[in-house]
Write an enzyme that holds these catalytic residues in place. Structure first.
Site, PDB file in Angstrom:
ATOM      1  CG  ASP A   1      -1.971  -1.021   1.187  1.00  0.00           C
ATOM      2  OD1 ASP A   1      -2.001  -1.768   0.181  1.00  0.00           O
ATOM      3  OD2 ASP A   1      -2.777  -1.100   2.131  1.00  0.00           O
TER       4      ASP A   1
ATOM      5  CE1 TYR B   1      -2.840   2.011  -6.729  1.00  0.00           C
ATOM      6  CE2 TYR B   1      -3.437   3.482  -4.923  1.00  0.00           C
ATOM      7  CZ  TYR B   1      -3.680   2.978  -6.192  1.00  0.00           C
ATOM      8  OH  TYR B   1      -4.734   3.457  -6.918  1.00  0.00           O
TER       9      TYR B   1
ATOM     10  CG  LEU C   1     -33.915 -11.512 -14.745  1.00  0.00           C
ATOM     11  CD1 LEU C   1     -32.685 -12.056 -14.023  1.00  0.00           C
ATOM     12  CD2 LEU C   1     -33.976 -12.068 -16.158  1.00  0.00           C
TER      13      LEU C   1
ATOM     14  CD  GLU D   1     -24.074 -14.065 -16.628  1.00  0.00           C
ATOM     15  OE1 GLU D   1     -24.833 -13.234 -16.096  1.00  0.00           O
ATOM     16  OE2 GLU D   1     -23.688 -13.993 -17.794  1.00  0.00           O
TER      17      GLU D   1
ATOM     18  CE  LYS E   1     -32.242 -11.807  -9.607  1.00  0.00           C
ATOM     19  NZ  LYS E   1     -32.160 -10.800  -8.548  1.00  0.00           N
TER      20      LYS E   1
ATOM     21  CG  ASP F   1     -29.300  -9.150  -2.992  1.00  0.00           C
ATOM     22  OD1 ASP F   1     -30.050  -8.425  -3.677  1.00  0.00           O
ATOM     23  OD2 ASP F   1     -29.574  -9.511  -1.835  1.00  0.00           O
TER      24      ASP F   1
ATOM     25  NE  ARG G   1     -34.996  -2.743 -13.365  1.00  0.00           N
ATOM     26  CZ  ARG G   1     -36.298  -2.654 -13.181  1.00  0.00           C
ATOM     27  NH1 ARG G   1     -36.788  -1.853 -12.261  1.00  0.00           N
ATOM     28  NH2 ARG G   1     -37.124  -3.361 -13.935  1.00  0.00           N
TER      29      ARG G   1
ATOM     30  CD  GLU H   1     -27.393  -6.228  -9.613  1.00  0.00           C
ATOM     31  OE1 GLU H   1     -27.698  -6.015 -10.818  1.00  0.00           O
ATOM     32  OE2 GLU H   1     -28.236  -6.378  -8.725  1.00  0.00           O
TER      33      GLU H   1
ATOM     34  CE1 TYR I   1     -27.103  -7.591 -15.759  1.00  0.00           C
ATOM     35  CE2 TYR I   1     -25.976  -7.680 -13.649  1.00  0.00           C
ATOM     36  CZ  TYR I   1     -27.013  -7.211 -14.445  1.00  0.00           C
ATOM     37  OH  TYR I   1     -27.942  -6.381 -13.903  1.00  0.00           O
TER      38      TYR I   1
ATOM     39  CE  LYS J   1     -27.932 -13.133 -17.749  1.00  0.00           C
ATOM     40  NZ  LYS J   1     -26.892 -12.108 -17.718  1.00  0.00           N
TER      41      LYS J   1
ATOM     42  CE  LYS K   1     -34.591 -13.990  -5.715  1.00  0.00           C
ATOM     43  NZ  LYS K   1     -35.750 -13.183  -5.909  1.00  0.00           N
TER      44      LYS K   1
ATOM     45  CB  CYS L   1     -21.943  -0.594  31.994  1.00  0.00           C
ATOM     46  SG  CYS L   1     -20.983  -1.952  31.277  1.00  0.00           S
TER      47      CYS L   1
ATOM     48  CB  CYS M   1     -17.996  -2.006  34.699  1.00  0.00           C
ATOM     49  SG  CYS M   1     -18.485  -0.545  33.777  1.00  0.00           S
TER      50      CYS M   1
ATOM     51  CB  CYS N   1     -20.094   1.355  29.255  1.00  0.00           C
ATOM     52  SG  CYS N   1     -19.014   1.165  30.678  1.00  0.00           S
TER      53      CYS N   1
ATOM     54  CB  CYS O   1     -15.895  -1.184  31.436  1.00  0.00           C
ATOM     55  SG  CYS O   1     -17.127  -2.306  30.779  1.00  0.00           S
TER      56      CYS O   1
HETATM   57  S1  IVH Z   1     -29.402 -10.250 -16.576  1.00  0.00           S
HETATM   58  C1  IVH Z   1     -33.296  -8.803 -18.937  1.00  0.00           C
HETATM   59  N1  IVH Z   1     -27.613 -11.188 -14.968  1.00  0.00           N
HETATM   60  O1  IVH Z   1     -31.313  -9.077 -11.358  1.00  0.00           O
HETATM   61  C2  IVH Z   1     -32.726  -8.781 -17.596  1.00  0.00           C
HETATM   62  N2  IVH Z   1     -29.257  -9.718 -14.066  1.00  0.00           N
HETATM   63  O2  IVH Z   1     -34.320  -9.365 -11.325  1.00  0.00           O
HETATM   64  C3  IVH Z   1     -31.297  -9.096 -17.690  1.00  0.00           C
HETATM   65  N3  IVH Z   1     -28.970  -9.267 -11.686  1.00  0.00           N
HETATM   66  O3  IVH Z   1     -32.316  -6.053 -12.760  1.00  0.00           O
HETATM   67  C4  IVH Z   1     -30.701  -9.175 -16.380  1.00  0.00           C
HETATM   68  N4  IVH Z   1     -27.180 -10.494 -11.403  1.00  0.00           N
HETATM   69  O4  IVH Z   1     -30.156  -6.088 -11.437  1.00  0.00           O
HETATM   70  C5  IVH Z   1     -28.703 -10.410 -15.082  1.00  0.00           C
HETATM   71  N5  IVH Z   1     -25.927 -12.108 -13.682  1.00  0.00           N
HETATM   72  C6  IVH Z   1     -27.010 -11.311 -13.795  1.00  0.00           C
HETATM   73  C7  IVH Z   1     -27.538 -10.599 -12.696  1.00  0.00           C
HETATM   74  C8  IVH Z   1     -28.676  -9.824 -12.876  1.00  0.00           C
HETATM   75  C9  IVH Z   1     -28.051  -9.693 -10.821  1.00  0.00           C
HETATM   76  C10 IVH Z   1     -30.105  -8.387 -11.325  1.00  0.00           C
HETATM   77  C11 IVH Z   1     -30.282  -7.222 -12.251  1.00  0.00           C
HETATM   78  C12 IVH Z   1     -31.705  -7.301 -12.728  1.00  0.00           C
HETATM   79  C13 IVH Z   1     -32.323  -8.165 -11.710  1.00  0.00           C
HETATM   80  C14 IVH Z   1     -33.496  -8.894 -12.309  1.00  0.00           C
END
Ligand code: IVH
Length: 673
Positions: free
Chosen positions: A32, A35, A82, A112, A114, A116, A135, A173, A225, A288, A312, A406, A409, A422, A428
């Site tokens: 670091d 860097y 989705l 892939e 998903k 969060d 979005r 994402e 993605y 997909k 899911k 506390c 203590c 505290c 303590c």
């Molecule tokens: S593809 C046509 N790939 O999930 C929709 N979405 O519920 C194409 N998300 O709004 C989405 N990981 O925010 C895709 N590997 C992934 C994802 C992903 C997370 C989220 C994305 C989307 C939401 C759909």
């Protein structure tokens, strides 16, 4: 000398490369400190030549003034959501429908994780990142370009010569990794602010900040993605994502080409197994249709495509009852309310405690003993109470009252912001245990063999009453304690002995000064060089340092004004702790060729003379045009001139190309290209 422009470009390239190694590949090649040096050199040069600052320079990630509101932007392509499925059978039904509509016996998928987080759209024109949006409602989003620029994994410029299209729209994402999320919440707790319930909320808050300075501190990350452009693209989604990677964009660390839906189902199982050990949150996988022409043929419904689904993972939220609300006391004295729960299985893990963060949160959620609550488990995060569930007809107990004393203590408590503290700092034992755990932890002094249980024993047996007492422990004392044998006692004493040679930043972290985490500790250490200098610095001087704001400055000053803290530090030093000053040694280290002079002659095979010169100069060396007795090295390529003869005569060290390269690589930071 290299021109400023050339120097700037070398530094930028180096920083970009080290950013990618650190943030994308988690494989840093330099420390670091090194860097920071490169970064500061770049900042310094840009200050000298402000007209040479480019929008894709690493220093331009956080810039500009806070916005008063977000601009609305219309997406080039609507951002769909989705459809979700929870069972294997439903996923097979999806595949059957797809095959029927395409009239195919077999359809290939790309799977892939998903992620969060929050979906974003990024636009690159001629390889430069020009804008990014949230979005929103899928059609119109908010322009968060300034915040996205702070994300280190987001390239401000695509890789040169990688064949990207002139206009590129990418979907991805944005999220916060779990370690960053924990750190953020810890920082918020330490400064008495409300914490975030989960990484997603934290990411959402960060992305929608009007002030990018705040976003930058939240360490957002990005995964791309989808490639949206109308340009000619590969025939398959999987290959399109590989293209994103080639252009320098971060892509999912796991993905799978699946020749049938069954392989996607196996991928789902694999990811579910890994889910808890990943450093980020995923809530399922996305399946997909791989061929773009088939995606087009299947088309879209109003809000979701017919060619993809989210498969899911089971929910990690369950209902249970609160048995009691206990208070846990941390090293800062903060009292955290913990809900003791009827044990409940959440996604395969038995949960019997959940954090309620602070007393204000208990009041806001109005959680009382006997209530039914919804509990969520997210990755390795301590389970969280999402909400209280009203059960009609249930009689409720009295509301929770913040304790005036506390529980450990019995000192008085005081409330600062949402957090109860505290006041018994010196008496303590819970605070002392917390401070000791912090002092020996990995990011601080990194002393092995001192777990929670051992520390608890030391404190309960009154062997250790402050940090200094650690250095009074001897083997005989340890052997009398439960759990110690000859070997473990020797190891611990050795570990403590070794820690007496303390690096300044680690020691500073270990002191547990409020707001001084690993980054600020480094900033202080490198600015002041010694503990003495930090101790003697005034609040005004502290604030003059870039990155040190009024809050941190006040905290540092008040720590060193407290007589008791000074006594403990003095005692540690009397017991043999030597806090190493860093200024000089580090500088030598960072500019390993400082004061060395070079003369170049002949033609090098792998670099031009200018490149060689730049590399020497970055490491602090100087390149002269003629050989003298004072010359340290002559670098001789093919067809050297009379300089080589002179060097031989004057007995100057002569390096051929490979010896020269070795010299550079030995000095590490030359390791960029
Ligand atoms: S593809 C046509 N790939 O999930 C929709 N979405 O519920 C194409 N998300 O709004 C989405 N990981 O925010 C895709 N590997 C992934 C994802 C992903 C997370 C989220 C994305 C989307 C939401 C759909």
């Amino acid at each position: 000398m290299a021109s400023p422009q050339q120097k700037l470009e070398v530094l930028r390239q180096a920083i970009r490369r080290h950013d990618a190694l650190y943030y994308v590949h988690s494989r840093p090649e330099i420390s670091d400190v090194e860097y920071d040096k490169l970064y500061r050199d770049l900042q310094y040069l840009e200050e000298q030549f402000p007209n040479l600052i480019t929008s894709d320079s690493p220093t331009q990630r956080v810039g500009g003034t806070p916005l008063s509101q977000f601009k609305k932007v219309e997406h080039e392509f609507p951002l769909l959501s989705l459809d979700s499925e929870m069972t294997e059978d439903n996923v097979r039904t999806f595949d059957e429908r797809v095959r029927r509509e395409l009239n195919q016996a077999q359809v290939e998928y790309s799977a892939e994780p998903k992620f969060d987080g929050l979906s974003v759209e990024l636009t690159y024109d001629h390889g430069l990142f020009v804008s990014g949006a949230t979005r929103g409602d899928g059609v119109i989003g908010e322009d968060v370009t300034h915040n996205l620029r702070t994300i280190h994994t987001l390239p401000l410029r695509l890789k040169e010569r990688s064949g990207f299209p002139p206009h590129l729209v990418v979907r991805g994402e944005v999220f916060i990794k779990l370690p960053d999320f924990h750190q953020l919440n810890q920082r918020l707790t330490e400064s008495g602010e409300a914490t975030f319930a989960n990484p997603r909320n934290a990411a959402s808050g960060a992305l929608r900040q009007l002030d990018p300075q705040i976003t930058a501190k939240r360490s957002l990350t990005l995964i791309c993605y989808d490639l949206m452009s109308k340009m000619e693209k590969p025939a398959m989604h999987y290959d399109a994502v590989s293209c994103l990677h080639t252009w320098g964009l971060p892509i999912p660390p796991f993905r799978q080409d699946c020749s049938t839906v069954e392989e996607a189902i196996i991928f789902h199982k694999d990811m579910a197994k890994q889910r808890d050990s990943l450093p980020f949150e995923i809530d399922g996988i996305v399946i997909k249709v791989n061929r773009f022409d088939w995606q087009r043929q299947l088309g879209e419904k109003s809000r979701s495509p017919r060619w993809a689904i989210a498969y899911k993972f089971p929910a990690r939220k369950e209902l249970t009852k609160v048995r009691a609300i206990a208070m846990s006391v941390g090293r800062t004295g903060a009292l955290t309310p913990i809900a003791m729960l009827d044990p409940v299985d959440i996604g395969g893990v038995t949960v019997s405690r959940a954090s309620l963060h602070n007393v204000d949160e208990v009041a806001r959620k109005d959680v009382r003993v006997g209530d039914t609550v919804k509990v969520e488990r997210a990755g390795d995060v301590i389970p969280d109470i999402v909400e209280r569930i009203e059960i009609p007809g249930d009689e409720r107990m009295e509301p929770f009252i913040a304790p005036e004393q506390c529980p450990v203590c019995c000192s008085h408590t005081i409330q600062e912001g949402p957090v109860l503290y505290c006041t018994g700092q010196t008496v303590c034992s819970a605070q002392l245990k917390g401070s000791l755990e912090h002092y020996v932890s990995k990011s601080a002094m990194n002393i092995d063999g001192l777990g929670k249980k051992t520390i608890s024993q030391f404190v309960d047996e009154k062997l250790v009453k402050d940090l200094g007492d650690l250095y009074t422990l001897n083997k005989e004392q340890l052997l009398r304690l439960e759990g110690f044998a000859e070997k473990s006692a020797t190891q611990l004493i050795d570990g403590l002995e070794k820690s007496k040679q303390a690096a300044l930043p680690r020691f500073l972290i270990g002191l547990g000064i409020r707001h001084v985490g690993s980054h600020i500790a480094k900033v202080l250490a490198h600015h002041y060089g010694s503990l003495q200098n930090i101790q003697e610095s005034s609040i005004e001087q502290l604030q003059e340092i870039h990155e040190i704001g009024p809050e941190i400055a006040a905290s540092v000053e008040s720590f060193f004004q407290e007589e008791r803290n000074l006594q403990v530090i003095q005692r540690m030093q009397d017991l043999g702790v030597q806090i190493q000053e860093i200024a000089l040694a580090q500088r030598e280290f960072l500019q390993p060729l400082a004061r060395k002079s070079f003369v170049l002659t002949g033609t090098l095979e792998e670099m031009t003379r200018d490149e060689a010169k730049q590399k020497i100069e970055i490491l602090g060396g100087r390149v002269m045009s003629s050989v003298s007795k004072k010359t340290d090295y002559v670098v001789a390529g093919a067809d050297p001139g009379s300089k080589l003869e002179k060097a031989k005569k004057l007995r100057v060290t002569i390096l051929d190309e490979s010896a020269f390269k070795e010299l550079l690589s030995r000095n590490e930071i030359s390791n960029f290209s």
